[in-house]
Design an enzyme around this catalytic site. Structure first.
Site, PDB file in Angstrom:
ATOM      1  N   GLU A 131      61.386  64.078  13.929  1.00  0.00           N
ATOM      2  CA  GLU A 131      60.417  63.518  12.988  1.00  0.00           C
ATOM      3  C   GLU A 131      59.411  64.585  12.564  1.00  0.00           C
ATOM      4  O   GLU A 131      59.060  64.720  11.421  1.00  0.00           O
ATOM      5  CB  GLU A 131      59.799  62.326  13.693  1.00  0.00           C
ATOM      6  CG  GLU A 131      58.370  62.137  13.683  1.00  0.00           C
ATOM      7  CD  GLU A 131      58.029  60.908  14.530  1.00  0.00           C
ATOM      8  OE1 GLU A 131      58.916  60.102  14.862  1.00  0.00           O
ATOM      9  OE2 GLU A 131      56.852  60.768  14.844  1.00  0.00           O
TER      10      GLU A 131
ATOM     11  N   GLY B 275      57.970  57.387  16.037  1.00  0.00           N
ATOM     12  CA  GLY B 275      59.425  57.509  15.958  1.00  0.00           C
ATOM     13  C   GLY B 275      60.119  57.343  17.297  1.00  0.00           C
ATOM     14  O   GLY B 275      61.327  57.598  17.408  1.00  0.00           O
TER      15      GLY B 275
ATOM     16  N   GLY C 155      52.458  67.672  21.192  1.00  0.00           N
ATOM     17  CA  GLY C 155      51.550  67.863  22.321  1.00  0.00           C
ATOM     18  C   GLY C 155      52.034  68.857  23.346  1.00  0.00           C
ATOM     19  O   GLY C 155      52.997  69.604  23.131  1.00  0.00           O
ATOM     20  N   ALA C 156      51.347  68.858  24.488  1.00  0.00           N
ATOM     21  CA  ALA C 156      51.581  69.875  25.507  1.00  0.00           C
ATOM     22  C   ALA C 156      52.983  69.769  26.118  1.00  0.00           C
ATOM     23  O   ALA C 156      53.611  70.790  26.401  1.00  0.00           O
ATOM     24  CB  ALA C 156      50.520  69.753  26.598  1.00  0.00           C
ATOM     25  N   ILE C 157      53.472  68.543  26.329  1.00  0.00           N
ATOM     26  CA  ILE C 157      54.777  68.410  27.006  1.00  0.00           C
ATOM     27  C   ILE C 157      55.918  68.961  26.137  1.00  0.00           C
ATOM     28  O   ILE C 157      56.677  69.817  26.611  1.00  0.00           O
ATOM     29  CB  ILE C 157      55.022  66.966  27.487  1.00  0.00           C
ATOM     30  CG1 ILE C 157      53.995  66.637  28.598  1.00  0.00           C
ATOM     31  CG2 ILE C 157      56.452  66.779  27.995  1.00  0.00           C
ATOM     32  CD1 ILE C 157      54.043  65.232  29.132  1.00  0.00           C
TER      33      ILE C 157
ATOM     34  N   GLY D  17      58.474  65.302  20.342  1.00  0.00           N
ATOM     35  CA  GLY D  17      57.206  64.722  19.899  1.00  0.00           C
ATOM     36  C   GLY D  17      56.153  65.810  19.802  1.00  0.00           C
ATOM     37  O   GLY D  17      56.460  67.002  19.715  1.00  0.00           O
TER      38      GLY D  17
HETATM   39  N1  COA Z   1      46.321  54.493  32.319  1.00  0.00           N
HETATM   40  C1  COA Z   1      45.137  54.626  31.699  1.00  0.00           C
HETATM   41  N2  COA Z   1      44.899  55.537  30.727  1.00  0.00           N
HETATM   42  C2  COA Z   1      45.911  56.349  30.389  1.00  0.00           C
HETATM   43  C3  COA Z   1      47.165  56.270  30.993  1.00  0.00           C
HETATM   44  C4  COA Z   1      47.346  55.291  31.995  1.00  0.00           C
HETATM   45  N3  COA Z   1      48.527  55.166  32.609  1.00  0.00           N
HETATM   46  N4  COA Z   1      47.972  57.200  30.445  1.00  0.00           N
HETATM   47  C5  COA Z   1      47.265  57.828  29.504  1.00  0.00           C
HETATM   48  N5  COA Z   1      46.004  57.319  29.488  1.00  0.00           N
HETATM   49  C6  COA Z   1      44.919  57.736  28.610  1.00  0.00           C
HETATM   50  C7  COA Z   1      44.552  59.190  28.839  1.00  0.00           C
HETATM   51  O1  COA Z   1      43.612  59.331  29.892  1.00  0.00           O
HETATM   52  C8  COA Z   1      43.971  59.561  27.476  1.00  0.00           C
HETATM   53  O2  COA Z   1      42.657  59.043  27.377  1.00  0.00           O
HETATM   54  P1  COA Z   1      41.515  59.832  26.544  1.00  0.00           P
HETATM   55  O3  COA Z   1      42.025  59.904  25.129  1.00  0.00           O
HETATM   56  O4  COA Z   1      40.343  58.960  26.686  1.00  0.00           O
HETATM   57  O5  COA Z   1      41.423  61.173  27.218  1.00  0.00           O
HETATM   58  C9  COA Z   1      44.844  58.753  26.513  1.00  0.00           C
HETATM   59  O6  COA Z   1      45.371  57.661  27.267  1.00  0.00           O
HETATM   60  C10 COA Z   1      46.000  59.563  25.937  1.00  0.00           C
HETATM   61  O7  COA Z   1      46.753  60.093  27.021  1.00  0.00           O
HETATM   62  P2  COA Z   1      47.308  61.594  27.035  1.00  0.00           P
HETATM   63  O8  COA Z   1      48.192  61.700  28.211  1.00  0.00           O
HETATM   64  O9  COA Z   1      46.210  62.573  26.879  1.00  0.00           O
HETATM   65  O10 COA Z   1      48.061  61.582  25.658  1.00  0.00           O
HETATM   66  P3  COA Z   1      49.146  62.492  25.002  1.00  0.00           P
HETATM   67  O11 COA Z   1      48.474  63.268  23.938  1.00  0.00           O
HETATM   68  O12 COA Z   1      49.996  63.221  25.973  1.00  0.00           O
HETATM   69  O13 COA Z   1      50.021  61.357  24.311  1.00  0.00           O
HETATM   70  C11 COA Z   1      51.053  59.185  24.214  1.00  0.00           C
HETATM   71  C12 COA Z   1      50.691  60.405  25.084  1.00  0.00           C
HETATM   72  C13 COA Z   1      51.914  58.275  25.004  1.00  0.00           C
HETATM   73  C14 COA Z   1      49.777  58.471  23.787  1.00  0.00           C
HETATM   74  C15 COA Z   1      51.805  59.718  22.944  1.00  0.00           C
HETATM   75  O14 COA Z   1      52.901  60.471  23.369  1.00  0.00           O
HETATM   76  C16 COA Z   1      52.270  58.589  22.058  1.00  0.00           C
HETATM   77  O15 COA Z   1      51.501  58.066  21.274  1.00  0.00           O
HETATM   78  N6  COA Z   1      53.585  58.204  22.168  1.00  0.00           N
HETATM   79  C17 COA Z   1      54.131  57.106  21.417  1.00  0.00           C
HETATM   80  C18 COA Z   1      54.624  57.527  20.066  1.00  0.00           C
HETATM   81  C19 COA Z   1      55.769  58.516  20.105  1.00  0.00           C
HETATM   82  O16 COA Z   1      56.419  58.735  21.095  1.00  0.00           O
HETATM   83  N7  COA Z   1      56.044  59.113  18.929  1.00  0.00           N
HETATM   84  C20 COA Z   1      57.171  59.982  18.747  1.00  0.00           C
HETATM   85  C21 COA Z   1      56.881  61.415  18.660  1.00  0.00           C
HETATM   86  S1  COA Z   1      55.554  61.954  17.646  1.00  0.00           S
END
Ligand code: COA
Length: 432
Positions: free
Chosen positions: A237, A335, A216-218, A214
């Site tokens: 993807e 995805g 981002g940082a991870i 996916g």
């Molecule tokens: N409770 C409350 N808020 C939460 C939370 C939780 N358990 N986990 C995350 N958040 C909030 C964060 O604080 C952050 O808030 P902000 O935007 O106000 O700072 C927001 O949700 C996004 O979290 P973050 O950990 O910074 O996001 P990320 O960039 O690492 O993305 C997902 C994480 C889950 C949102 C992202 O991976 C995603 O959309 N996944 C689903 C789609 C996918 O997997 N696609 C396939 C590959 S592209």
């Protein structure tokens, strides 16, 4: 007619091109960093000429002016994946979200949400009159093929990517020329937590595996720990800059892939100019529409496919909420489910949900007894396989509810383990 003549006849200003759009139309915009922003800006400037135009898009980069409060009544967002610029529109009731897997978007746009006008961004035509969808092939190319009318922002700086990415100028109704760098996505900040997650994920990756990562940082942190692996492949993807580094250093060779050996297969790109330059006219990068790349059946034809995605919360049964915080939709399915199911169909495949153990600067555990009220389950407990945090690896697939809960508690943040243990003992009527 010669293609050059067609192109010259259909070349116009953005102001002229948007006259193809009418009130009540459904308009689809090119995806992610492929968003045709020079045209959408002009559309927003002319909002008073339009009523009730539905704007369909997945990831929206750029400014997304059509989703701003002053656009109400003129444009209404129907997003298939929310993000920074668009989540407020849905939260405030000015826009809508449609849940769907990325792989099914082309079919939806053809059958369920037929498109009046597709506004896309493409490369300049080649000597045979073909433009390339460049960084975003995904639903962008299929939508252009099924829409009644197509407006193309022709960007001299859009890379010409290869695979199934091209449209002939005769398939496009108007061309608006620009010469502007493609939107770049800055490199993510990788901290100690991300590094520890990356190191744990890398333990599940073997030489010769094919990866989906996916954004981002991870995912970028995972790549840092793959430098000693051999003959990795990519069927993903999307890719970002980290993948280019591993290709150039010879870790990713695609040599062991069982589908499209020798090729990095993707449906869109999102990174810096370095990535776009790498992909330009490069036979080693094969880009196809998303209904092919993300089709779980196609994904599964790659033996040893490892998918790595992230989420918001995992409950003790292994239900994964990836797109909403409670009732608030913050992103989309993308995805994730396509690749988790594809990994399951893959001989030797594995899927990983990789998360930091906490959110909100350590105040909230991502591993929870129950998902927040209203949260959507993105990946079901029957589809989930591995969950990884900075504290370790939990294998869930094929395990009992009790074993799942136990191994998820083991990888939760130590501050939250006592509460989770209490829930475990109450729920399963036994000592942890
Ligand atoms: N409770 C409350 N808020 C939460 C939370 C939780 N358990 N986990 C995350 N958040 C909030 C964060 O604080 C952050 O808030 P902000 O935007 O106000 O700072 C927001 O949700 C996004 O979290 P973050 O950990 O910074 O996001 P990320 O960039 O690492 O993305 C997902 C994480 C889950 C949102 C992202 O991976 C995603 O959309 N996944 C689903 C789609 C996918 O997997 N696609 C396939 C590959 S592209």
């Amino acid at each position: 007619m010669e293609w050059q003549k067609i192109y010259e006849e259909r070349k116009m200003s953005a102001e002229e091109a948007i006259k193809l759009i009418h009130s009540g139309d459904r308009v689809v915009l090119g995806h992610a960093v492929g968003v045709p922003i020079a045209i959408t800006d002009v559309l927003a400037d002319h909002k008073d000429d339009y009523e009730n135009v539905e704007i369909v898009q997945m990831v929206s980069m750029g400014n997304a002016r059509f989703a701003e409060p002053d656009m109400e009544g003129h444009f209404r967002l129907n997003s298939l994946f929310l993000g920074g610029h668009t989540k407020a529109a849905v939260k405030e009731g000015r826009g809508d979200f449609t849940p769907c897997c990325f792989s099914e978007v082309p079919q939806l746009l053809e059958e369920t949400l037929p498109i009046d006008v597709a506004i896309i961004q493409v490369s300049a035509p080649d000597k045979n009159g073909y433009v390339s969808c460049g960084v975003s092939v995904d639903y962008t190319l299929p939508a252009a093929r099924s829409a009644k009318k197509v407006i193309a922002q022709v960007n001299k700086q859009m890379p010409r990517t290869l695979g199934d990415t091209a449209l002939h100028v005769a398939e496009i109704d108007s061309f608006v020329e620009i010469d502007h760098p493609v939107i770049e996505l800055g490199l993510p900040k990788i901290g100690d937590v991300e590094k520890a997650i990356g190191e744990n994920c890398a333990k599940l990756v073997k030489d010769g595996d094919t990866l989906q990562l996916g954004i981002g940082a991870i995912p970028d942190a995972v790549l840092l720990f793959l430098k000693e692996k051999k003959d990795l492949g990519i069927h993903s993807e999307m890719i970002s800059d980290g993948v280019v580094e591993l290709i150039e250093s010879g870790v990713i060779t695609n040599a062991k892939k069982t589908l499209h050996p020798g090729k990095t297969v993707v449906t869109f790109l999102m990174g810096t100019q370095r990535l776009y330059d790498y992909a330009d006219d490069n036979q080693a990068v094969a880009m196809y529409p998303v209904d092919y790349v993300n089709d779980p059946y196609v994904v599964g034809q790659n033996d040893n496919l490892v998918s790595i995605n992230s989420c918001v919360q995992v409950d003790l049964m292994g239900q994964v909420a990836s797109e909403s915080v409670g009732l608030t939709q913050i992103s989309g399915i993308g995805g994730q489910v396509d690749f988790i199911r594809g990994a399951r169909l893959s001989k030797g495949g594995r899927s990983i949900i990789a998360i930091a153990s906490t959110a909100a600067k350590g105040k909230i555990s991502k591993i929870v007894p129950f998902l927040d009220e209203g949260a959507a389950v993105t990946t079901s407990r029957t589809d989930v396989d591995y969950v990884v945090t900075e504290y370790g690896i939990a294998k869930l697939r094929g395990r009992t509810l009790r074993d799942r809960a136990r191994s998820l508690i083991e990888i939760a943040h130590p501050d939250f383990r006592p509460g989770l243990v209490q829930e475990f003992e109450d729920r399963f009527h036994c000592k942890y």
